[in-house]
Design an enzyme around this catalytic site. Structure first.
Site, PDB file in Angstrom:
ATOM      1  CB  CYS A  28      -0.905   0.005   1.223  1.00 31.37           C
ATOM      2  SG  CYS A  28      -1.611  -1.609   1.626  1.00 31.37           S
TER       3      CYS A  28
ATOM      4  CG  HIS B 152      -3.747   2.424  -0.151  1.00 36.57           C
ATOM      5  ND1 HIS B 152      -3.668   1.618  -1.279  1.00 36.57           N
ATOM      6  CD2 HIS B 152      -4.161   1.609   0.852  1.00 36.57           C
ATOM      7  CE1 HIS B 152      -4.010   0.392  -0.956  1.00 36.57           C
ATOM      8  NE2 HIS B 152      -4.310   0.350   0.334  1.00 36.57           N
TER       9      HIS B 152
ATOM     10  CG  ASN C 135      -6.882  -2.298  -1.521  1.00 39.54           C
ATOM     11  OD1 ASN C 135      -5.825  -2.166  -2.126  1.00 39.54           O
ATOM     12  ND2 ASN C 135      -6.959  -2.282  -0.203  1.00 39.54           N
TER      13      ASN C 135
END
Lengths: 82, 358
Positions: free
Chosen positions: B120, B261, B291
């Site tokens: 991330c 993120h 994601n």
């Protein structure tokens, strides 16, 4: 921290009828408890009480009343919101 | 404290690549039932994500993005001084996939290439490293960042499978004496390692010959504790952004966009509320792509800021946070850029054949 108000906030969070959640209820037995509602609980406590819950402490809390006293008092299980 | 101010470096372009196969709420309804699937989509904001087939690797997506970017920028292959590949889904344990990509992209053998194992936070770390390398005398760095987390998700795990999507990105970074400074702040807390982890598949949990310890048949599959990740985010991300703005001597009013993120929509919306960040300052791509781990920041720039970034200079704060725990933020001016394209990549026919042909 007003325990009745806290139970009412949990009713709203879990989309339950008013008066459903009781102080003696086990958190994880509340209908609708899931990883997503767990995050919702963390957000609600952060916003309403400016306390960032530690998930492990929440899972150890025996009841709604137990969690409420952790949020409302000085406890090793919580931290002030950043 | 890991902070840095680096001048003379310009982000010259971005291309992203996603697989053609789409999974969406209808897929999740089939897996988990309608009520659960709709609730998940409503809470996380995810409507769809792109998923690779079993033959396609992150490097394939990044290669496609890099080929496009190098061609459009007119960068000769032997003008690239360094290639950084940031991923947690490499082709092999060894050699480094960046070495394979050097060959596949036809870069010079005088090019430096290495992998970085970050998720991330990876894009911010990549920008920081590339910027530093430019500061030591390199002129052009190719930063390839991406992941295929779908390949480590259990299909039945309703907390991960519908959350993650696959993507690869290429960013070109170049020396430019006229470029303004970029301001970086990074941090780490390994106490969070167990909350987002692929535990098995390498050496800590295996015997000398690579066999998993104990009776577990567990392969390399992802475990995530969403509540712990959310708590970590609340504790670290607002102070991180505050520190980065302080380093840059910017106020939030100066910032055009905070590119976060894309962990999940619930976390992002709550962070925005907590920091009183207006919706127009927080671009999103999670709805369409999920994601995508290390790729989320450049993918969000391409998906949600293409017009702004191709027509003007934007003051951005990019914020990566998660697995590790690792976090990083950079405040920088960016643009105008060439079009930030998002390519669609069809399933790989035979990745081994491609390797042999390289």
């Amino acid at each position: 921290m007003n325990l009745t108000d806290f139970c009412s906030q949990l009713d709203d969070l879990f989309e339950l009828d008013a008066g459903t959640v009781k102080p003696t209820d086990s958190l994880q037995q509340i209908p609708g408890w899931s990883s997503l509602t767990f995050m919702g609980l963390i957000a609600m406590v952060d916003e309403e009480y400016e306390v960032t819950l530690k998930p492990a402490a929440v899972l150890k809390a025996a009841s709604v009343a137990d969690l409420a006293s952790l949020i409302g008092g000085d406890s090793a299980g919580m931290s002030k919101a950043a | 404290m890991a902070q840095a101010t680096i001048s003379g470096v310009r982000l010259a372009g971005i291309t992203c690549a996603v697989p053609s196969a789409i999974e969406d709420t209808s897929t999740d309804i089939g897996l988990y039932g309608e009520e659960e699937a709709l609730k998940f989509s409503e809470t996380t904001g995810i409507k769809s994500r792109r998923i690779v087939d079993s033959q396609t690797c992150t490097s394939d997506l990044c290669q496609a993005a890099a080929e496009d970017l190098l061609d459009r920028l007119g960068w000769e292959r032997d003008s690239v001084d360094a290639l950084i590949f940031i991923t947690q889904t490499p082709d092999y344990l060894l050699p480094a996939t960046s070495c394979c990509l050097q060959s596949r992209l036809g870069l010079s053998t005088k090019c430096a290439a290495f992998d970085i194992n970050l998720g991330c936070s990876g894009y911010v770390y990549g920008m920081w490293l590339a910027s530093q390398m430019i500061g030591t005398g390199l002129k052009r760095v190719l930063l390839l960042v991406g992941d295929t987390p779908s390949r480590v998700c259990r299909p039945e795990d309703r907390s991960t499978r519908p959350l993650f999507g696959d993507a690869g990105t290429a960013t070109a970074i170049t020396a430019d004496p006229s470029a303004g400074p970029s301001y970086f702040v990074m941090g780490t807390d390994g106490e969070g390692k167990n909350n987002l982890i692929v535990k098995h598949g390498l050496f800590r949990e295996s015997d000398r010959f690579g066999t998993a310890r104990g009776n577990t048949a567990e392969g390399p599959l992802l475990f995530m504790d969403g509540a712990e990740i959310f708590t970590f985010t609340l504790q670290e991300v607002p102070p991180l952004i505050k520190q980065t703005l302080k380093l840059a001597n910017w106020s939030m009013d100066d910032v055009n966009a905070v590119v976060m993120h894309q962990a999940n929509g619930f976390i992002l919306n709550y962070l925005a509320k907590r920091m009183k960040l207006p919706a127009e300052k927080m671009p999103l791509s999670i709805g369409e792509f999920g994601n995508t781990s290390s790729a989320t920041i450049p993918l969000t720039m391409a998906a949600a800021m293409n017009t702004a970034l191709t027509t003007s200079t934007q003051k951005l704060v990019m914020v990566g946070f998660g697995v590790g725990y690792s976090w990083g933020s950079v405040a920088m001016e960016c643009g105008p850029l060439p079009e930030l394209k998002i390519l669609t990549v069809e399933p790989s026919t035979n990745s081994l054949t491609q390797e042999q042909a390289a």
